[in-house]
Write a protein that holds these residues in place. Structure first.
Motif, PDB file in Angstrom:
ATOM      1  N   ILE A 132      51.105  42.181  42.816  1.00  0.00           N
ATOM      2  CA  ILE A 132      50.522  43.268  43.603  1.00  0.00           C
ATOM      3  C   ILE A 132      50.258  44.480  42.718  1.00  0.00           C
ATOM      4  CG2 ILE A 132      51.053  44.971  45.403  1.00  0.00           C
ATOM      5  CD1 ILE A 132      52.434  42.674  46.938  1.00  0.00           C
ATOM      6  N   THR A 133      51.215  44.808  41.847  1.00  0.00           N
ATOM      7  CA  THR A 133      51.036  45.943  40.941  1.00  0.00           C
ATOM      8  C   THR A 133      49.837  45.716  40.019  1.00  0.00           C
ATOM      9  OG1 THR A 133      53.414  46.379  40.964  1.00  0.00           O
ATOM     10  CG2 THR A 133      52.151  47.330  39.155  1.00  0.00           C
ATOM     11  N   LEU A 134      49.771  44.525  39.430  1.00  0.00           N
ATOM     12  CA  LEU A 134      48.658  44.224  38.529  1.00  0.00           C
ATOM     13  C   LEU A 134      47.321  44.201  39.277  1.00  0.00           C
ATOM     14  CD1 LEU A 134      50.330  41.453  36.349  1.00  0.00           C
ATOM     15  CD2 LEU A 134      49.751  43.787  35.649  1.00  0.00           C
ATOM     16  N   THR A 135      47.328  43.682  40.494  1.00  0.00           N
ATOM     17  CA  THR A 135      46.104  43.646  41.285  1.00  0.00           C
ATOM     18  C   THR A 135      45.615  45.054  41.597  1.00  0.00           C
ATOM     19  OG1 THR A 135      46.753  41.534  42.258  1.00  0.00           O
ATOM     20  CG2 THR A 135      45.077  42.790  43.429  1.00  0.00           C
ATOM     21  N   ASN A 136      46.550  45.949  41.939  1.00  0.00           N
ATOM     22  CA  ASN A 136      46.160  47.338  42.204  1.00  0.00           C
ATOM     23  C   ASN A 136      45.570  47.995  40.958  1.00  0.00           C
ATOM     24  OD1 ASN A 136      46.960  47.201  44.863  1.00  0.00           O
ATOM     25  ND2 ASN A 136      48.990  48.021  44.469  1.00  0.00           N
ATOM     26  N   GLU A 137      46.170  47.735  39.807  1.00  0.00           N
ATOM     27  CA  GLU A 137      45.628  48.280  38.564  1.00  0.00           C
ATOM     28  C   GLU A 137      44.234  47.723  38.288  1.00  0.00           C
ATOM     29  OE1 GLU A 137      48.318  47.852  35.262  1.00  0.00           O
ATOM     30  OE2 GLU A 137      49.986  48.699  36.388  1.00  0.00           O
ATOM     31  N   LEU A 138      44.065  46.425  38.496  1.00  0.00           N
ATOM     32  CA  LEU A 138      42.748  45.812  38.289  1.00  0.00           C
ATOM     33  C   LEU A 138      41.715  46.385  39.252  1.00  0.00           C
ATOM     34  CD1 LEU A 138      43.708  42.073  37.729  1.00  0.00           C
ATOM     35  CD2 LEU A 138      42.837  43.669  36.027  1.00  0.00           C
ATOM     36  N   ASN A 139      42.112  46.633  40.487  1.00  0.00           N
ATOM     37  CA  ASN A 139      41.183  47.218  41.457  1.00  0.00           C
ATOM     38  C   ASN A 139      40.735  48.613  41.046  1.00  0.00           C
ATOM     39  OD1 ASN A 139      41.076  45.037  43.213  1.00  0.00           O
ATOM     40  ND2 ASN A 139      42.795  45.756  44.438  1.00  0.00           N
ATOM     41  N   SER A 140      41.671  49.432  40.549  1.00  0.00           N
ATOM     42  CA  SER A 140      41.265  50.777  40.142  1.00  0.00           C
ATOM     43  C   SER A 140      40.382  50.730  38.893  1.00  0.00           C
ATOM     44  CB  SER A 140      42.457  51.703  39.950  1.00  0.00           C
ATOM     45  OG  SER A 140      43.428  51.150  39.138  1.00  0.00           O
ATOM     46  N   ILE A 141      40.664  49.793  37.985  1.00  0.00           N
ATOM     47  CA  ILE A 141      39.794  49.638  36.815  1.00  0.00           C
ATOM     48  C   ILE A 141      38.406  49.174  37.255  1.00  0.00           C
ATOM     49  CG2 ILE A 141      39.412  48.298  34.695  1.00  0.00           C
ATOM     50  CD1 ILE A 141      42.519  48.263  34.402  1.00  0.00           C
ATOM     51  N   GLY A 142      38.381  48.243  38.203  1.00  0.00           N
ATOM     52  CA  GLY A 142      37.094  47.779  38.733  1.00  0.00           C
ATOM     53  C   GLY A 142      36.316  48.904  39.390  1.00  0.00           C
ATOM     54  N   ASN A 143      37.008  49.782  40.118  1.00  0.00           N
ATOM     55  CA  ASN A 143      36.339  50.940  40.729  1.00  0.00           C
ATOM     56  C   ASN A 143      35.754  51.849  39.656  1.00  0.00           C
ATOM     57  OD1 ASN A 143      36.904  50.136  43.335  1.00  0.00           O
ATOM     58  ND2 ASN A 143      38.783  51.323  43.470  1.00  0.00           N
ATOM     59  N   ASN A 144      36.517  52.071  38.576  1.00  0.00           N
ATOM     60  CA  ASN A 144      36.002  52.900  37.478  1.00  0.00           C
ATOM     61  C   ASN A 144      34.746  52.279  36.874  1.00  0.00           C
ATOM     62  OD1 ASN A 144      38.112  54.667  37.813  1.00  0.00           O
ATOM     63  ND2 ASN A 144      39.318  53.865  36.112  1.00  0.00           N
ATOM     64  N   ILE A 145      34.773  50.962  36.678  1.00  0.00           N
ATOM     65  CA  ILE A 145      33.609  50.281  36.096  1.00  0.00           C
ATOM     66  C   ILE A 145      32.412  50.385  37.033  1.00  0.00           C
ATOM     67  CG2 ILE A 145      32.710  47.998  35.477  1.00  0.00           C
ATOM     68  CD1 ILE A 145      35.420  47.460  34.160  1.00  0.00           C
ATOM     69  N   ASN A 146      32.634  50.267  38.330  1.00  0.00           N
ATOM     70  CA  ASN A 146      31.526  50.413  39.285  1.00  0.00           C
ATOM     71  C   ASN A 146      30.942  51.821  39.253  1.00  0.00           C
ATOM     72  OD1 ASN A 146      31.560  47.783  40.223  1.00  0.00           O
ATOM     73  ND2 ASN A 146      32.986  48.236  41.881  1.00  0.00           N
ATOM     74  N   GLN A 147      31.808  52.836  39.135  1.00  0.00           N
ATOM     75  CA  GLN A 147      31.316  54.211  39.050  1.00  0.00           C
ATOM     76  C   GLN A 147      30.496  54.415  37.777  1.00  0.00           C
ATOM     77  OE1 GLN A 147      34.816  56.635  39.372  1.00  0.00           O
ATOM     78  NE2 GLN A 147      35.079  56.207  41.556  1.00  0.00           N
ATOM     79  N   ILE A 148      30.963  53.832  36.691  1.00  0.00           N
ATOM     80  CA  ILE A 148      30.232  53.946  35.421  1.00  0.00           C
ATOM     81  C   ILE A 148      28.877  53.257  35.530  1.00  0.00           C
ATOM     82  CG2 ILE A 148      30.229  53.248  32.988  1.00  0.00           C
ATOM     83  CD1 ILE A 148      33.338  53.522  33.124  1.00  0.00           C
ATOM     84  N   ALA A 149      28.867  52.074  36.097  1.00  0.00           N
ATOM     85  CA  ALA A 149      27.602  51.339  36.245  1.00  0.00           C
ATOM     86  C   ALA A 149      26.619  52.126  37.106  1.00  0.00           C
ATOM     87  CB  ALA A 149      27.866  49.965  36.856  1.00  0.00           C
ATOM     88  N   LYS A 150      27.112  52.753  38.160  1.00  0.00           N
ATOM     89  CA  LYS A 150      26.248  53.563  39.020  1.00  0.00           C
ATOM     90  C   LYS A 150      25.659  54.737  38.241  1.00  0.00           C
ATOM     91  CE  LYS A 150      26.267  55.865  43.490  1.00  0.00           C
ATOM     92  NZ  LYS A 150      27.077  56.220  44.665  1.00  0.00           N
ATOM     93  N   LYS A 151      26.493  55.392  37.417  1.00  0.00           N
ATOM     94  CA  LYS A 151      25.998  56.513  36.612  1.00  0.00           C
ATOM     95  C   LYS A 151      24.989  56.043  35.571  1.00  0.00           C
ATOM     96  CE  LYS A 151      29.595  59.976  36.915  1.00  0.00           C
ATOM     97  NZ  LYS A 151      30.548  60.815  36.200  1.00  0.00           N
ATOM     98  N   VAL A 152      25.270  54.917  34.933  1.00  0.00           N
ATOM     99  CA  VAL A 152      24.369  54.392  33.908  1.00  0.00           C
ATOM    100  C   VAL A 152      22.995  54.116  34.513  1.00  0.00           C
ATOM    101  CG1 VAL A 152      23.915  52.365  32.452  1.00  0.00           C
ATOM    102  CG2 VAL A 152      26.140  53.477  32.387  1.00  0.00           C
ATOM    103  N   ASN A 153      22.978  53.613  35.730  1.00  0.00           N
ATOM    104  CA  ASN A 153      21.701  53.313  36.385  1.00  0.00           C
ATOM    105  C   ASN A 153      20.923  54.563  36.761  1.00  0.00           C
ATOM    106  OD1 ASN A 153      21.951  50.525  36.240  1.00  0.00           O
ATOM    107  ND2 ASN A 153      23.116  50.426  38.139  1.00  0.00           N
TER     108      ASN A 153
END
Length: 130
Positions: free
Chosen positions: A66-87
């Motif tokens: 659960i801890t690792l999944t939460n960390e992965l989810n927040s990293i995934g959110n960061n990557i999505n925000q970056i991708a949105k900005k890049v676009n």
């Protein structure tokens, strides 16, 4: 869902000491019975009582996952925000900064994914050695 023996009309009242009741309550909570009366009835008539148990290694595994999944989810959110900005970027200096941030977050993501994979492998190996 059909109710089993819905024609039960006889009532038996019992009195217990607090210690006795606590012991019955513990056994009831450890079982899969939904009602205390069902648990007592099964015990009185020597019917099997299915009990649940907690596997500490499984609990530890679930907590870590659960801890690792939460960390992965927040990293995934960061990557999505970056991708949105890049676009939406139009200026090159800002674009370079976002690409560097993206590479950094991607490295963290892959490290966490390896950590999850290694942790899962360790748990699998320990369970197979039973």
């Amino acid at each position: 869902m059909k109710r089993e023996n819905s024609n039960r009309t006889r009532i038996v009242g019992l009195r217990f000491t607090p210690e006795e009741y606590a012991q019955i309550e513990r056994k009831f909570r450890a079982s899969t019975c939904r009602k205390l009366s069902d648990h007592i009835r099964r015990h009185l008539f020597n019917k099997p009582i299915v009990t649940t148990y907690r596997n500490q290694s499984l609990d530890d595994f679930i907590e870590e996952t659960i801890t690792l999944t939460n960390e992965l989810n927040s990293i995934g959110n960061n990557i999505n925000q970056i991708a949105k900005k890049v676009n939406t970027l139009k200026q090159i200096p800002e674009f370079k900064e976002q690409l560097l941030r993206f590479e950094f977050e991607k490295k963290i993501l892959f490290n966490k994914m390896d950590e999850v994979r290694n942790h899962t492998q360790k748990i699998s190996e320990s369970w197979l050695q039973l």
